[in-house]
Design an enzyme around this catalytic site. Structure first.
Site, PDB file in Angstrom:
ATOM      1  N   ARG A 151      -2.154  -5.622  -8.416  1.00 39.78           N
ATOM      2  CA  ARG A 151      -0.981  -6.457  -8.178  1.00 39.78           C
ATOM      3  C   ARG A 151      -0.841  -7.495  -9.269  1.00 39.78           C
ATOM      4  O   ARG A 151       0.128  -7.540  -9.999  1.00 39.78           O
ATOM      5  CB  ARG A 151      -1.110  -7.178  -6.826  1.00 39.78           C
ATOM      6  CG  ARG A 151      -0.971  -6.254  -5.659  1.00 39.78           C
ATOM      7  CD  ARG A 151      -1.556  -6.844  -4.413  1.00 39.78           C
ATOM      8  NE  ARG A 151      -3.007  -6.944  -4.524  1.00 39.78           N
ATOM      9  CZ  ARG A 151      -3.795  -7.351  -3.560  1.00 39.78           C
ATOM     10  NH1 ARG A 151      -3.290  -7.776  -2.426  1.00 39.78           N
ATOM     11  NH2 ARG A 151      -5.099  -7.367  -3.724  1.00 39.78           N
ATOM     12  N   SER A 169      -2.992  -7.711   2.794  1.00 43.95           N
ATOM     13  CA  SER A 169      -3.236  -7.588   4.245  1.00 43.95           C
ATOM     14  C   SER A 169      -3.646  -8.933   4.819  1.00 43.95           C
ATOM     15  O   SER A 169      -3.278  -9.277   5.947  1.00 43.95           O
ATOM     16  CB  SER A 169      -4.348  -6.568   4.508  1.00 43.95           C
ATOM     17  OG  SER A 169      -3.975  -5.296   4.064  1.00 43.95           O
ATOM     18  N   HIS A 193       0.846  -1.211   0.000  1.00 39.76           N
ATOM     19  CA  HIS A 193       0.000   0.000   0.000  1.00 39.76           C
ATOM     20  C   HIS A 193       0.878   1.256   0.000  1.00 39.76           C
ATOM     21  O   HIS A 193       0.604   2.213  -0.716  1.00 39.76           O
ATOM     22  CB  HIS A 193      -0.882   0.039   1.263  1.00 39.76           C
ATOM     23  CG  HIS A 193      -1.908  -1.047   1.350  1.00 39.76           C
ATOM     24  ND1 HIS A 193      -2.076  -1.822   2.479  1.00 39.76           N
ATOM     25  CD2 HIS A 193      -2.839  -1.480   0.469  1.00 39.76           C
ATOM     26  CE1 HIS A 193      -3.068  -2.680   2.292  1.00 39.76           C
ATOM     27  NE2 HIS A 193      -3.544  -2.497   1.073  1.00 39.76           N
ATOM     28  N   LYS A 230     -16.516  -6.571   5.839  1.00 37.09           N
ATOM     29  CA  LYS A 230     -15.284  -7.369   5.782  1.00 37.09           C
ATOM     30  C   LYS A 230     -14.833  -7.846   7.167  1.00 37.09           C
ATOM     31  O   LYS A 230     -13.848  -8.552   7.278  1.00 37.09           O
ATOM     32  CB  LYS A 230     -14.155  -6.532   5.156  1.00 37.09           C
ATOM     33  CG  LYS A 230     -14.108  -6.589   3.638  1.00 37.09           C
ATOM     34  CD  LYS A 230     -12.716  -6.203   3.160  1.00 37.09           C
ATOM     35  CE  LYS A 230     -12.498  -6.510   1.699  1.00 37.09           C
ATOM     36  NZ  LYS A 230     -11.165  -6.080   1.243  1.00 37.09           N
TER      37      LYS A 230
HETATM   38  P1  ADP Z   1     -10.082  -3.000  -0.369  1.00 32.79           P
HETATM   39  O1  ADP Z   1     -10.909  -3.690   0.673  1.00 32.79           O
HETATM   40  O2  ADP Z   1     -10.675  -1.690  -0.831  1.00 32.79           O
HETATM   41  O3  ADP Z   1      -9.662  -3.871  -1.520  1.00 32.79           O
HETATM   42  P2  ADP Z   1      -7.326  -3.112   0.538  1.00 32.79           P
HETATM   43  O4  ADP Z   1      -6.775  -2.470   1.754  1.00 32.79           O
HETATM   44  O5  ADP Z   1      -7.278  -4.589   0.451  1.00 32.79           O
HETATM   45  O6  ADP Z   1      -8.781  -2.527   0.421  1.00 32.79           O
HETATM   46  O7  ADP Z   1      -6.577  -2.524  -0.743  1.00 32.79           O
HETATM   47  C1  ADP Z   1      -6.618  -1.164  -1.067  1.00 32.79           C
HETATM   48  C2  ADP Z   1      -6.019  -0.962  -2.447  1.00 32.79           C
HETATM   49  O8  ADP Z   1      -4.639  -1.286  -2.419  1.00 32.79           O
HETATM   50  C3  ADP Z   1      -6.614  -1.852  -3.551  1.00 32.79           C
HETATM   51  O9  ADP Z   1      -6.606  -1.142  -4.763  1.00 32.79           O
HETATM   52  C4  ADP Z   1      -5.656  -3.005  -3.626  1.00 32.79           C
HETATM   53  O10 ADP Z   1      -5.663  -3.610  -4.912  1.00 32.79           O
HETATM   54  C5  ADP Z   1      -4.360  -2.287  -3.363  1.00 32.79           C
HETATM   55  N1  ADP Z   1      -3.339  -3.172  -2.816  1.00 32.79           N
HETATM   56  C6  ADP Z   1      -3.451  -4.105  -1.835  1.00 32.79           C
HETATM   57  N2  ADP Z   1      -2.269  -4.725  -1.602  1.00 32.79           N
HETATM   58  C7  ADP Z   1      -1.396  -4.167  -2.472  1.00 32.79           C
HETATM   59  C8  ADP Z   1      -0.009  -4.406  -2.769  1.00 32.79           C
HETATM   60  N3  ADP Z   1       0.694  -5.358  -2.155  1.00 32.79           N
HETATM   61  N4  ADP Z   1       0.547  -3.661  -3.722  1.00 32.79           N
HETATM   62  C9  ADP Z   1      -0.165  -2.735  -4.386  1.00 32.79           C
HETATM   63  N5  ADP Z   1      -1.466  -2.469  -4.191  1.00 32.79           N
HETATM   64  C10 ADP Z   1      -2.071  -3.180  -3.243  1.00 32.79           C
END
Ligand code: ADP
Length: 163
Positions: free
Chosen positions: A94, A132, A18, A42
Site C-alpha cells: 500500500r 483490517s 484485499h 496476532k
Molecule cells: P498479514 O498478517 O499477512 O499482513 P493482512 O491480512 O494484513 O495479512 O494482509 C494480507 C496482504 O494484503 C498483505 O500483503 C498486505 O500488505 C495486503 N493488504 C492489506 N491491506 C491492503 C489494502 N488496503 N490494499 C492492498 N493490499 C493490502
C-alpha cells in the site's frame, strides 16, 4: 503447467483493498488460491472459519466466486505454497512503510523455497490507506465501514461488536 498463485494473509477481516488485489491477481494468473493464515500470534478478532466464510461470501458479492479458491493453513507459508503447487506468492504493497516488512518476508521465503517468486501488487489509490485493523477500530466504535468492506463483512462486524 497452469500458473497458480497464492495470496496469503490474516484477513481479519477481508477488506475491499484485499479484494482489489485479488482482482488484479486474476489478470495475471489463471488460478488464484487465497490462503488464510491461522496466525494465533496476532490474536485475530475473527476465528479462522469466520475469516474464511467472510472471504468466500465477499467473493460471491463481487461475482468473483468460481475463479478463486479459499483455503486455510497453519504451517509455514512456503510449505503451504509447495503443497498447493503455486509458482508465486501475491502480496499487496500500500504505502512505502509496508516495504520493510514485505521485503524481509519475501527474502526469507526465497531462501526457504527459491522456486517461488513473490509478486507485489499495488491496490487502487482508494484503498492505499485501508487496513483490517482500521476497519476493526472504526466498527468497534460503531462507525460506518460500508466503503471499506463488503455488506457481508459489515454485518459480521456489527454482530461481533453488538453490545
Ligand atoms: P498479514 O498478517 O499477512 O499482513 P493482512 O491480512 O494484513 O495479512 O494482509 C494480507 C496482504 O494484503 C498483505 O500483503 C498486505 O500488505 C495486503 N493488504 C492489506 N491491506 C491492503 C489494502 N488496503 N490494499 C492492498 N493490499 C493490502
Amino acid at each position: 503447467m497452469i500458473k497458480r498463485a497464492i495470496y496469503p494473509g490474516t484477513f481479519d477481516p477481508v477488506t475491499l483493498g484485499h479484494l482489489d488485489i485479488v482482482k488484479r491477481g486474476l489478470e495475471l494468473f489463471p488460478e488464484l488460491i487465497v490462503g488464510i493464515a491461522e496466525n494465533p500470534k496476532k490474536k485475530p478478532l475473527f476465528s479462522i472459519e469466520e475469516r474464511k466464510e467472510m472471504f468466500i461470501e465477499s467473493l460471491k458479492e463481487l461475482g468473483l466466486n468460481g475463479k478463486v479458491k479459499v483455503k486455510t493453513f497453519n504451517t509455514l507459508l512456503v510449505e503451504f505454497a509447495k503443497r498447493e503447487g503455486a509458482v508465486a506468492i501475491l502480496r499487496g504493497i500500500r504505502i512505502v512503510s509496508d516495504m520493510d516488512h514485505e521485503f524481509t518476508m519475501a527474502s526469507l521465503n526465497r531462501k526457504l523455497y527459491p522456486e517461488i517468486e513473490t509478486v507485489f501488487l499495488m491496490p487502487s489509490d482508494d484503498y492505499a490507506y485501508l487496513s483490517s485493523s482500521a476497519v476493526r477500530e472504526i466498527a468497534f466504535y460503531g462507525g460506518d465501514v460500508s466503503q471499506f468492506v463488503t455488506p457481508f463483512v459489515e454485518r459480521k462486524l456489527k454482530e461481533k461488536f453488538r453490545r
